[in-house]
Design a protein around this motif. Sequence first.
Motif, PDB file in Angstrom:
ATOM      1  N   MET A  22       0.838  -1.190   0.000  1.00 49.32           N
ATOM      2  CA  MET A  22       0.000   0.000   0.000  1.00 49.32           C
ATOM      3  C   MET A  22       0.876   1.245   0.000  1.00 49.32           C
ATOM      4  SD  MET A  22      -2.988  -1.268  -0.091  1.00 49.32           S
ATOM      5  CE  MET A  22      -3.892  -2.775   0.267  1.00 49.32           C
ATOM      6  N   GLU A  23       0.412   2.298  -0.682  1.00 48.10           N
ATOM      7  CA  GLU A  23       1.231   3.490  -0.835  1.00 48.10           C
ATOM      8  C   GLU A  23       0.786   4.562   0.147  1.00 48.10           C
ATOM      9  OE1 GLU A  23       3.312   5.581  -4.605  1.00 48.10           O
ATOM     10  OE2 GLU A  23       1.165   5.301  -4.741  1.00 48.10           O
ATOM     11  N   ASN A  24       1.745   5.220   0.776  1.00 52.54           N
ATOM     12  CA  ASN A  24       1.485   6.293   1.719  1.00 52.54           C
ATOM     13  C   ASN A  24       2.428   7.438   1.408  1.00 52.54           C
ATOM     14  OD1 ASN A  24       0.691   7.858   3.856  1.00 52.54           O
ATOM     15  ND2 ASN A  24       1.760   6.628   5.421  1.00 52.54           N
ATOM     16  N   ASN A  25       1.870   8.505   0.805  1.00 52.66           N
ATOM     17  CA  ASN A  25       2.682   9.651   0.395  1.00 52.66           C
ATOM     18  C   ASN A  25       3.818   9.240  -0.533  1.00 52.66           C
ATOM     19  OD1 ASN A  25       1.147  11.475   1.931  1.00 52.66           O
ATOM     20  ND2 ASN A  25       2.331  10.976   3.787  1.00 52.66           N
ATOM     21  N   GLY A  26       3.482   8.364  -1.480  1.00 50.95           N
ATOM     22  CA  GLY A  26       4.473   7.961  -2.484  1.00 50.95           C
ATOM     23  C   GLY A  26       5.418   6.872  -2.036  1.00 50.95           C
ATOM     24  N   VAL A  27       5.291   6.425  -0.753  1.00 49.64           N
ATOM     25  CA  VAL A  27       6.182   5.385  -0.235  1.00 49.64           C
ATOM     26  C   VAL A  27       5.370   4.115   0.002  1.00 49.64           C
ATOM     27  CG1 VAL A  27       7.734   4.725   1.632  1.00 49.64           C
ATOM     28  CG2 VAL A  27       7.651   7.106   0.855  1.00 49.64           C
ATOM     29  N   ILE A  28       5.869   2.989  -0.482  1.00 49.79           N
ATOM     30  CA  ILE A  28       5.178   1.717  -0.271  1.00 49.79           C
ATOM     31  C   ILE A  28       5.389   1.263   1.169  1.00 49.79           C
ATOM     32  CG2 ILE A  28       5.023  -0.695  -0.974  1.00 49.79           C
ATOM     33  CD1 ILE A  28       3.986   1.201  -3.043  1.00 49.79           C
ATOM     34  N   SER A  29       4.296   1.235   1.933  1.00 54.47           N
ATOM     35  CA  SER A  29       4.405   0.784   3.317  1.00 54.47           C
ATOM     36  C   SER A  29       4.555  -0.732   3.390  1.00 54.47           C
ATOM     37  CB  SER A  29       3.169   1.230   4.105  1.00 54.47           C
ATOM     38  OG  SER A  29       1.981   0.739   3.493  1.00 54.47           O
ATOM     39  N   ARG A  30       3.888  -1.435   2.494  1.00 55.62           N
ATOM     40  CA  ARG A  30       4.083  -2.882   2.412  1.00 55.62           C
ATOM     41  C   ARG A  30       3.556  -3.387   1.086  1.00 55.62           C
ATOM     42  NH1 ARG A  30      -0.128  -6.550   3.452  1.00 55.62           N
ATOM     43  NH2 ARG A  30      -2.146  -5.575   3.847  1.00 55.62           N
ATOM     44  N   TRP A  31       4.197  -4.430   0.581  1.00 60.63           N
ATOM     45  CA  TRP A  31       3.694  -5.135  -0.597  1.00 60.63           C
ATOM     46  C   TRP A  31       2.815  -6.267  -0.093  1.00 60.63           C
ATOM     47  CZ3 TRP A  31       4.331  -3.132  -5.316  1.00 60.63           C
ATOM     48  CH2 TRP A  31       5.342  -2.190  -5.496  1.00 60.63           C
ATOM     49  N   VAL A  32       1.652  -6.422  -0.709  1.00 58.50           N
ATOM     50  CA  VAL A  32       0.659  -7.368  -0.203  1.00 58.50           C
ATOM     51  C   VAL A  32       1.094  -8.815  -0.413  1.00 58.50           C
ATOM     52  CG1 VAL A  32      -1.742  -8.104  -0.368  1.00 58.50           C
ATOM     53  CG2 VAL A  32      -1.164  -5.691  -0.612  1.00 58.50           C
ATOM     54  N   PHE A  33       1.726  -9.092  -1.539  1.00 60.92           N
ATOM     55  CA  PHE A  33       2.062 -10.472  -1.890  1.00 60.92           C
ATOM     56  C   PHE A  33       3.273 -10.957  -1.103  1.00 60.92           C
ATOM     57  CE2 PHE A  33       4.016  -7.518  -4.864  1.00 60.92           C
ATOM     58  CZ  PHE A  33       5.348  -7.850  -4.754  1.00 60.92           C
ATOM     59  N   LYS A  34       3.383 -12.262  -1.027  1.00 62.17           N
ATOM     60  CA  LYS A  34       4.560 -12.887  -0.423  1.00 62.17           C
ATOM     61  C   LYS A  34       4.666 -14.318  -0.934  1.00 62.17           C
ATOM     62  CE  LYS A  34       2.134 -14.505   3.737  1.00 62.17           C
ATOM     63  NZ  LYS A  34       2.119 -14.536   5.212  1.00 62.17           N
ATOM     64  N   GLY A  35       5.843 -14.894  -0.812  1.00 60.84           N
ATOM     65  CA  GLY A  35       6.030 -16.270  -1.228  1.00 60.84           C
ATOM     66  C   GLY A  35       5.248 -17.211  -0.334  1.00 60.84           C
ATOM     67  N   LYS A  36       4.847 -18.343  -0.918  1.00 63.08           N
ATOM     68  CA  LYS A  36       4.080 -19.316  -0.155  1.00 63.08           C
ATOM     69  C   LYS A  36       4.967 -19.969   0.890  1.00 63.08           C
ATOM     70  CE  LYS A  36       0.943 -21.783  -2.116  1.00 63.08           C
ATOM     71  NZ  LYS A  36       0.199 -22.765  -2.918  1.00 63.08           N
ATOM     72  N   GLU A  37       4.418 -20.105   2.097  1.00 68.42           N
ATOM     73  CA  GLU A  37       5.157 -20.787   3.156  1.00 68.42           C
ATOM     74  C   GLU A  37       5.313 -22.259   2.799  1.00 68.42           C
ATOM     75  OE1 GLU A  37       3.295 -20.224   6.879  1.00 68.42           O
ATOM     76  OE2 GLU A  37       3.432 -18.030   6.831  1.00 68.42           O
ATOM     77  N   LYS A  38       6.503 -22.785   3.033  1.00 63.06           N
ATOM     78  CA  LYS A  38       6.750 -24.181   2.720  1.00 63.06           C
ATOM     79  C   LYS A  38       5.993 -25.079   3.694  1.00 63.06           C
ATOM     80  CE  LYS A  38      11.419 -23.621   0.841  1.00 63.06           C
ATOM     81  NZ  LYS A  38      12.825 -24.053   0.976  1.00 63.06           N
ATOM     82  N   PRO A  39       5.327 -26.123   3.181  1.00 65.24           N
ATOM     83  CA  PRO A  39       4.742 -27.112   4.085  1.00 65.24           C
ATOM     84  C   PRO A  39       5.830 -27.758   4.922  1.00 65.24           C
ATOM     85  CG  PRO A  39       3.910 -27.381   1.840  1.00 65.24           C
ATOM     86  CD  PRO A  39       5.033 -26.397   1.775  1.00 65.24           C
ATOM     87  N   LYS A  40       5.457 -28.240   6.091  1.00 63.56           N
ATOM     88  CA  LYS A  40       6.445 -28.810   7.007  1.00 63.56           C
ATOM     89  C   LYS A  40       7.229 -29.945   6.372  1.00 63.56           C
ATOM     90  CE  LYS A  40       3.873 -27.579  11.180  1.00 63.56           C
ATOM     91  NZ  LYS A  40       3.173 -28.094  12.379  1.00 63.56           N
ATOM     92  N   ALA A  41       6.529 -30.754   5.551  1.00 66.77           N
ATOM     93  CA  ALA A  41       7.199 -31.922   4.976  1.00 66.77           C
ATOM     94  C   ALA A  41       8.286 -31.539   3.994  1.00 66.77           C
ATOM     95  CB  ALA A  41       6.171 -32.817   4.281  1.00 66.77           C
ATOM     96  N   THR A  42       8.184 -30.345   3.436  1.00 65.52           N
ATOM     97  CA  THR A  42       9.116 -29.958   2.386  1.00 65.52           C
ATOM     98  C   THR A  42      10.548 -29.876   2.888  1.00 65.52           C
ATOM     99  OG1 THR A  42       7.323 -28.664   1.454  1.00 65.52           O
ATOM    100  CG2 THR A  42       9.506 -28.256   0.572  1.00 65.52           C
ATOM    101  N   SER A  43      10.725 -29.510   4.130  1.00 64.66           N
ATOM    102  CA  SER A  43      12.079 -29.351   4.649  1.00 64.66           C
ATOM    103  C   SER A  43      12.862 -30.651   4.636  1.00 64.66           C
ATOM    104  CB  SER A  43      12.017 -28.799   6.084  1.00 64.66           C
ATOM    105  OG  SER A  43      11.295 -29.679   6.916  1.00 64.66           O
ATOM    106  N   SER A  44      12.152 -31.776   4.694  1.00 67.33           N
ATOM    107  CA  SER A  44      12.832 -33.067   4.698  1.00 67.33           C
ATOM    108  C   SER A  44      12.899 -33.695   3.319  1.00 67.33           C
ATOM    109  CB  SER A  44      12.112 -34.027   5.653  1.00 67.33           C
ATOM    110  OG  SER A  44      10.795 -34.264   5.211  1.00 67.33           O
TER     111      SER A  44
END
Length: 917
Positions: free
Chosen positions: A1-23
């Motif tokens: 979201m933009e606040n006075n021309g500065v992005i306070s946060r980007w909404v998207f993010k990478g998917k969290e890995k399922p627990k099994a994936t680490s192994s």
Amino acid sequence: MENNGVISRWVFKGKEKPKATSSVQNIREIVNSVKESVRNEEPRPIVPLGSGDPSSFPSFRTAAVAEDAIVNALRSRTYNTYSPSFLGLFPARRAVAEYLSRDLPYKLSPENVCITAGCKQAIQYVIAVLASPKANILIPRPGFPGYESQASLRNFEVRKYDLIPEKGWEVDLEAVESLADDNTVAMVIINPGNPCGNNYTHHHLFKVAETARKLGIMVIADEVYAHLNFGDKPFVSMGAFASVVPVVTLGSISKRWMVPGWRLGWLAINDPNAILAKTGVVESIKSYAKETSDPATFIQAAIPEIIEKTGEEFFSRTLKILKENADLCYERIKDIPCFTCPYKPEASMFLVGNEKVNAASSISIRKTLMSLIESVSKDDIQSKMIPLGHGDPSAFPCFRTTASAQRAIVQAVNSANYNSYCPNPQGLLPARRAVAEYLSRDLPYKLSPQNVYITIGCAQAIECILAVLASPKANILLPRPGFPGYTSTAALHHLEVRHFDLLPENGWEVDLQAVESLSDHNTVAMVIINPGNPCGNVYTHHHLFKVAETARKLGIMVIADEVYAHLNFGDKPFVPMATFASLAPVITLGSISKRWIVPGWRLGWLVTNDPNGILAKTGVVESIESYTKVTCEPATFIQGAIPEIIENTEEEFFSKTIKILKDTAGICYDRIKEIPCLVCPNKPEGSMFLMVDQLKPGTSGHTLTVKVVSSKPVKSVNTRGGRSSMLLARPSRPTRIAECLVGDETGTIIFTARNGQVKVLQICTLKGNDKTIKLFNENKMYGVNTWLIWRPGVKTESLVNIRHDSGFLVDLIIGKVDLMNPGATLILRNAKIDMFKGSMRLAVDKWGRIEPTEPVDFEVKEDNNLSLVEYELVNVVEENANLQCLKLPEVIPSSDFLAMLNWPIIDAFNLFISRGR
């Protein structure tokens, strides 16, 4: 979201890995990491012992007839197209069915076979189909890790049963029974064994089938190493026991023909009792196949010849080498301290050693078209059948790929350097480098090979990015009209879809106000298709800049579908969305399918355009990399040909393609004007499509730009009935109705306007300031019939407090305007077709709106009045159900035929529905 021309946060993010994936580790990735860590000056040879890829060794080379079959299919030019069936080419499926039936007590049919991009995609299919909340699947330990990684992607619980080394790695059937419960849906059997090198007996497989039947679960039989057995036991297919329990067989040509890099596999249904059909599994597999990428068409076409002509001598030689190497390996392992090998291998390409220190632990368009073609009588020789279907230019003789592209593929096949698996899940480095350089030509910065992921066509690129972005409550914004693959793929991953409109009167530009209103804190991305599919538009530099600004304001990324890049033939140049990646991160999706006229080669890419590193910081890049590790990649030899294809294709080839597209688009646009009921808002200027609107009974959602030809008021009748109501009620206001004849260059239709649609307030929105308001109030600067009012939803006590950036928004009302004056130009949004005495009338209800607009430059075709076509309401009896339908006129001119089809998307080549990646 933009606040006075500065992005306070980007909404998207990478998917969290399922627990099994680490192994779950990608063996190929580990092996390649080890190779890269070895110093270049190391004199000792590196022996690759890792990824079940025999083609890495000079002693294992595929049969010459297999290479010849590939080259012959390629040079025939018949298989540059998309496969006509999502299950695979029929001759390929028939050849596989006959091949597998040799080991069975019954015959498989082509309908039992689905061709896949290697066995890896077959695993993906069956895991995706069976995954559901609370469901679990039983897999062997030791086993192939691909099952666990695919299951973890879909939060599908995995339970592992042990294989017993002292019994030749047989299944511990007691453990299977103890692990299974009411939510267990299947068990996986790998035979011949990977990684155990075992080969199960007929008796043991029968016991497995009986156990599965007792538990009420199916068996997934991984037989990718089928017939690679060199011990005393013959190979027995699990499908031989399908009368006991349903079996899904997974296999490929990768191992027996030594070509894992060709990426050709299959999924076969062994189910003589039709249990999988009755339980919906077969239909689910077919539905999933519609939404995923298929292997290169010309590789599929080569399968019958490969299977039929490969001699027994080739197979015998392979088995001899495998046996000698297995014996040698088994004996030499005895010399290694801390290692034991509990069982001498008798099949496949592996053995397992234990460390003594640490013990081993909805409706596809392509399908619809093919159904239509199959329903046409084969005896009808007078009518020429024209494939008007799915964005596949290679179906027409005038569109042939360049000879240099074909030579590049032939040379890659004949070199035998690309029969192996691709060493990197992102794709071959030379291919990624070539794509990065190709795309960088249009950008103000340079892409690197690390930004590029090679995919099986653009369809897999779509699947990858949507899978990465999908998370609980997340939503994505898609264009309407747009490519339906996004909606169907999003549904597979439970990603909510919200549609923003494209504005036909503005050249199909994005309705950016709608984008802002649709977006919320769960919106992760918006999709832009440029050049447009199916609208045939090309966006300007200015409009794409506005799109990027909007995405930045909302804190979302832009997914730029540019599969038709550089196929622009109007006045506007092609501008890639990634030009504006400094404003908002851009994921570019593309392929060689359209520009090189080879959609059947199935080679595409996903590219991260992110000079500010936002996609890396939010974990999106890592998620994309993780996803590519557990999915299939395109044929390695096609990747190997990409640098030469891009470098050696001459500009003359592209210019010829553009000329043909422009000529056919012009013809298509002009001829559509002659078809009653069809309206084409814009002449196409890019891609291979144009968009039409169809006026017929029962339709709605039309957005039309029309001129008013004539207008007459209709006398209204007071509907209040009864004497007492007339005495007690106040006099009602009569309804003001006007019947107008409106039209464009294709024809006319009666439009019924009611009440406020006849005379409306003309409103324009101004961005003002305190001085503007003061000047307005003192001088009535816009005349005596003007007012200033608040914008809806703004809560304030005084006008001067309606702030928006440096000023505020106000609406300026300039009197009442008669919309229905002859000669007026109107935009009718979300209009519908009503029926009145058997004829069509156009109307706009409360869900639509009417807007006056600037005069347009076209002459109304007044001799084609659609409201004069009479329809008859008749009863139709079908399967004991009484239905009502509208009967069309008995005599329909041939030019009207397409108007009777409820397909609004027109292919710029031949007037028909279009879809394609």
